[in-house]
Design a protein around this motif. Sequence first.
Motif, PDB file in Angstrom:
ATOM      1  N   GLY A  39      19.074  -9.969  13.986  1.00  0.00           N
ATOM      2  CA  GLY A  39      17.916  -9.311  14.568  1.00  0.00           C
ATOM      3  C   GLY A  39      17.176 -10.193  15.551  1.00  0.00           C
ATOM      4  O   GLY A  39      17.566 -11.342  15.816  1.00  0.00           O
ATOM      5  N   SER A  40      16.087  -9.680  16.061  1.00  0.00           N
ATOM      6  CA  SER A  40      15.334 -10.416  17.073  1.00  0.00           C
ATOM      7  C   SER A  40      14.562 -11.594  16.489  1.00  0.00           C
ATOM      8  O   SER A  40      14.244 -12.546  17.200  1.00  0.00           O
ATOM      9  N   LEU A  41      14.260 -11.547  15.179  1.00  0.00           N
ATOM     10  CA  LEU A  41      13.419 -12.568  14.534  1.00  0.00           C
ATOM     11  C   LEU A  41      12.125 -12.764  15.312  1.00  0.00           C
ATOM     12  O   LEU A  41      11.642 -13.888  15.481  1.00  0.00           O
ATOM     13  N   ARG A  42      11.571 -11.669  15.749  1.00  0.00           N
ATOM     14  CA  ARG A  42      10.344 -11.694  16.536  1.00  0.00           C
ATOM     15  C   ARG A  42       9.236 -12.450  15.790  1.00  0.00           C
ATOM     16  O   ARG A  42       8.927 -12.157  14.641  1.00  0.00           O
ATOM     17  N   GLY A  43       8.656 -13.443  16.446  1.00  0.00           N
ATOM     18  CA  GLY A  43       7.579 -14.228  15.858  1.00  0.00           C
ATOM     19  C   GLY A  43       8.025 -15.353  14.958  1.00  0.00           C
ATOM     20  O   GLY A  43       7.185 -16.073  14.397  1.00  0.00           O
ATOM     21  N   LEU A  44       9.349 -15.541  14.808  1.00  0.00           N
ATOM     22  CA  LEU A  44       9.849 -16.549  13.865  1.00  0.00           C
ATOM     23  C   LEU A  44      10.715 -17.620  14.522  1.00  0.00           C
ATOM     24  O   LEU A  44      11.368 -18.388  13.812  1.00  0.00           O
ATOM     25  N   THR A  45      10.739 -17.670  15.834  1.00  0.00           N
ATOM     26  CA  THR A  45      11.639 -18.611  16.516  1.00  0.00           C
ATOM     27  C   THR A  45      10.885 -19.565  17.437  1.00  0.00           C
ATOM     28  O   THR A  45      11.443 -20.084  18.397  1.00  0.00           O
ATOM     29  N   THR A  46       9.638 -19.828  17.136  1.00  0.00           N
ATOM     30  CA  THR A  46       8.835 -20.722  17.966  1.00  0.00           C
ATOM     31  C   THR A  46       9.354 -22.151  17.865  1.00  0.00           C
ATOM     32  O   THR A  46       9.471 -22.689  16.754  1.00  0.00           O
ATOM     33  N   PRO A  47       9.700 -22.785  18.992  1.00  0.00           N
ATOM     34  CA  PRO A  47      10.141 -24.186  18.947  1.00  0.00           C
ATOM     35  C   PRO A  47       9.086 -25.063  18.262  1.00  0.00           C
ATOM     36  O   PRO A  47       7.882 -24.892  18.474  1.00  0.00           O
ATOM     37  N   GLY A  48       9.549 -25.951  17.404  1.00  0.00           N
ATOM     38  CA  GLY A  48       8.646 -26.815  16.660  1.00  0.00           C
ATOM     39  C   GLY A  48       8.313 -26.307  15.276  1.00  0.00           C
ATOM     40  O   GLY A  48       7.647 -27.008  14.503  1.00  0.00           O
ATOM     41  N   SER A  49       8.753 -25.089  14.948  1.00  0.00           N
ATOM     42  CA  SER A  49       8.477 -24.535  13.621  1.00  0.00           C
ATOM     43  C   SER A  49       9.179 -25.332  12.532  1.00  0.00           C
ATOM     44  O   SER A  49      10.296 -25.822  12.707  1.00  0.00           O
ATOM     45  N   ILE A  79      14.708 -15.457   6.087  1.00  0.00           N
ATOM     46  CA  ILE A  79      15.358 -14.698   7.170  1.00  0.00           C
ATOM     47  C   ILE A  79      16.821 -14.366   6.881  1.00  0.00           C
ATOM     48  O   ILE A  79      17.447 -13.637   7.641  1.00  0.00           O
ATOM     49  N   ASN A  80      17.374 -14.872   5.814  1.00  0.00           N
ATOM     50  CA  ASN A  80      18.789 -14.665   5.503  1.00  0.00           C
ATOM     51  C   ASN A  80      19.024 -13.237   5.018  1.00  0.00           C
ATOM     52  O   ASN A  80      18.604 -12.861   3.923  1.00  0.00           O
ATOM     53  N   THR A  81      19.708 -12.428   5.826  1.00  0.00           N
ATOM     54  CA  THR A  81      19.949 -11.031   5.456  1.00  0.00           C
ATOM     55  C   THR A  81      21.050 -10.885   4.402  1.00  0.00           C
ATOM     56  O   THR A  81      21.331  -9.769   3.963  1.00  0.00           O
ATOM     57  N   GLY A  82      21.646 -11.992   3.992  1.00  0.00           N
ATOM     58  CA  GLY A  82      22.633 -11.938   2.929  1.00  0.00           C
ATOM     59  C   GLY A  82      22.018 -11.980   1.540  1.00  0.00           C
ATOM     60  O   GLY A  82      22.726 -11.789   0.539  1.00  0.00           O
ATOM     61  N   LEU A  83      20.704 -12.211   1.447  1.00  0.00           N
ATOM     62  CA  LEU A  83      20.048 -12.367   0.152  1.00  0.00           C
ATOM     63  C   LEU A  83      19.343 -11.114  -0.392  1.00  0.00           C
ATOM     64  O   LEU A  83      19.223 -10.972  -1.603  1.00  0.00           O
ATOM     65  N   ARG A 141       2.760  -8.753  12.393  1.00  0.00           N
ATOM     66  CA  ARG A 141       1.945  -9.126  13.551  1.00  0.00           C
ATOM     67  C   ARG A 141       0.466  -8.838  13.334  1.00  0.00           C
ATOM     68  O   ARG A 141      -0.350  -9.075  14.217  1.00  0.00           O
ATOM     69  N   ALA A 142       0.130  -8.301  12.172  1.00  0.00           N
ATOM     70  CA  ALA A 142      -1.263  -8.087  11.784  1.00  0.00           C
ATOM     71  C   ALA A 142      -1.445  -8.621  10.375  1.00  0.00           C
ATOM     72  O   ALA A 142      -0.553  -8.489   9.527  1.00  0.00           O
ATOM     73  N   ARG A 143      -2.571  -9.224  10.115  1.00  0.00           N
ATOM     74  CA  ARG A 143      -2.814  -9.864   8.825  1.00  0.00           C
ATOM     75  C   ARG A 143      -2.566  -8.903   7.661  1.00  0.00           C
ATOM     76  O   ARG A 143      -3.119  -7.801   7.607  1.00  0.00           O
ATOM     77  N   GLY A 144      -1.711  -9.324   6.750  1.00  0.00           N
ATOM     78  CA  GLY A 144      -1.452  -8.549   5.541  1.00  0.00           C
ATOM     79  C   GLY A 144      -0.512  -7.380   5.698  1.00  0.00           C
ATOM     80  O   GLY A 144      -0.244  -6.676   4.720  1.00  0.00           O
ATOM     81  N   LEU A 145       0.030  -7.161   6.917  1.00  0.00           N
ATOM     82  CA  LEU A 145       0.860  -5.986   7.169  1.00  0.00           C
ATOM     83  C   LEU A 145       2.289  -6.371   7.533  1.00  0.00           C
ATOM     84  O   LEU A 145       2.517  -7.069   8.526  1.00  0.00           O
ATOM     85  N   ALA A 146       3.253  -5.924   6.744  1.00  0.00           N
ATOM     86  CA  ALA A 146       4.671  -6.106   7.052  1.00  0.00           C
ATOM     87  C   ALA A 146       5.175  -4.855   7.757  1.00  0.00           C
ATOM     88  O   ALA A 146       4.746  -3.734   7.436  1.00  0.00           O
ATOM     89  N   GLU A 147       6.100  -5.042   8.722  1.00  0.00           N
ATOM     90  CA  GLU A 147       6.614  -3.904   9.475  1.00  0.00           C
ATOM     91  C   GLU A 147       8.133  -3.983   9.609  1.00  0.00           C
ATOM     92  O   GLU A 147       8.712  -5.067   9.635  1.00  0.00           O
ATOM     93  N   PHE A 148       8.743  -2.818   9.734  1.00  0.00           N
ATOM     94  CA  PHE A 148      10.178  -2.705   9.966  1.00  0.00           C
ATOM     95  C   PHE A 148      10.419  -1.470  10.829  1.00  0.00           C
ATOM     96  O   PHE A 148       9.785  -0.434  10.601  1.00  0.00           O
ATOM     97  N   PRO A 149      11.343  -1.583  11.806  1.00  0.00           N
ATOM     98  CA  PRO A 149      12.121  -2.770  12.209  1.00  0.00           C
ATOM     99  C   PRO A 149      11.369  -3.586  13.262  1.00  0.00           C
ATOM    100  O   PRO A 149      10.352  -3.135  13.789  1.00  0.00           O
ATOM    101  N   ASP A 150      11.904  -4.776  13.593  1.00  0.00           N
ATOM    102  CA  ASP A 150      11.285  -5.590  14.635  1.00  0.00           C
ATOM    103  C   ASP A 150      12.002  -5.422  15.973  1.00  0.00           C
ATOM    104  O   ASP A 150      11.623  -6.042  16.967  1.00  0.00           O
ATOM    105  N   SER A 151      13.022  -4.564  15.988  1.00  0.00           N
ATOM    106  CA  SER A 151      13.758  -4.219  17.208  1.00  0.00           C
ATOM    107  C   SER A 151      14.554  -2.951  16.915  1.00  0.00           C
ATOM    108  O   SER A 151      14.759  -2.599  15.748  1.00  0.00           O
TER     109      SER A 151
END
Length: 239
Positions: A39-49, A79-83, A141-151
Amino acid sequence: MIFQTPLVPATLVQRYKRFLFDAVLDDGSAITGFCPNTGSLRGLTTPGSRIWLSEHDSPTRKHRYMLELVSVGDTVVGINTGLPNRIAEVAIRIGQVGNLARYATLHREQKYGRNSRIDMLLSDQEMGLAYVEVKNVHFSRARGLAEFPDSPTARGAKHLEELGDMVEAGHRGIMLYLIQRDDCDRFRICGDLDPIYAKAFRRAVTRGVEAFALKCRVSPQQIAPDGLIAMDEPAFADL
């Protein structure tokens, strides 16, 4: 689910070509590893993380390290979709997902629908069959709120249609959104990023498909199911 071997901490340099990432281990070594999420891993690929990796020494593996967790602020995200299927099975068996623990048997990866495989098929002489599809959720992308899908996910929309078919055939169809982060207390369908999936979700619910959102406790030591959270009203808007 406890990680069998300690995860290796590192710093993310970049994620690219969907399956690859570059990172620097704490000893200064630069590595390239495998990303088990297309997937896009939107918001989870920031360099330095800050990230955590599983280490594999199999001679058949091209990359020794695999990305498992990403730190975002004070939250650790899986992020592992195998789990998710393994985690979801634990949640079902300990009674965290409705009445699914009452089914006598649980089988994974069973053929059904249109050349598809259902993540879990539950069966019981009295309760019949329940088809359970599991989706990994890591986007917020909002406090306390999970969303699907990210793409956009055409495959996800297809699964919703097939679950509806199972309901119309007299069985239960269940969509389980497994949230691999513990900073969310509600969930919704991300209709602005994938309106086609949102439409498919609304149609599935009108056909009798049940939907649950399950959050997890996530740490570098383990990922454990932590109970159902609320589905936001926008998830069911315009039904």
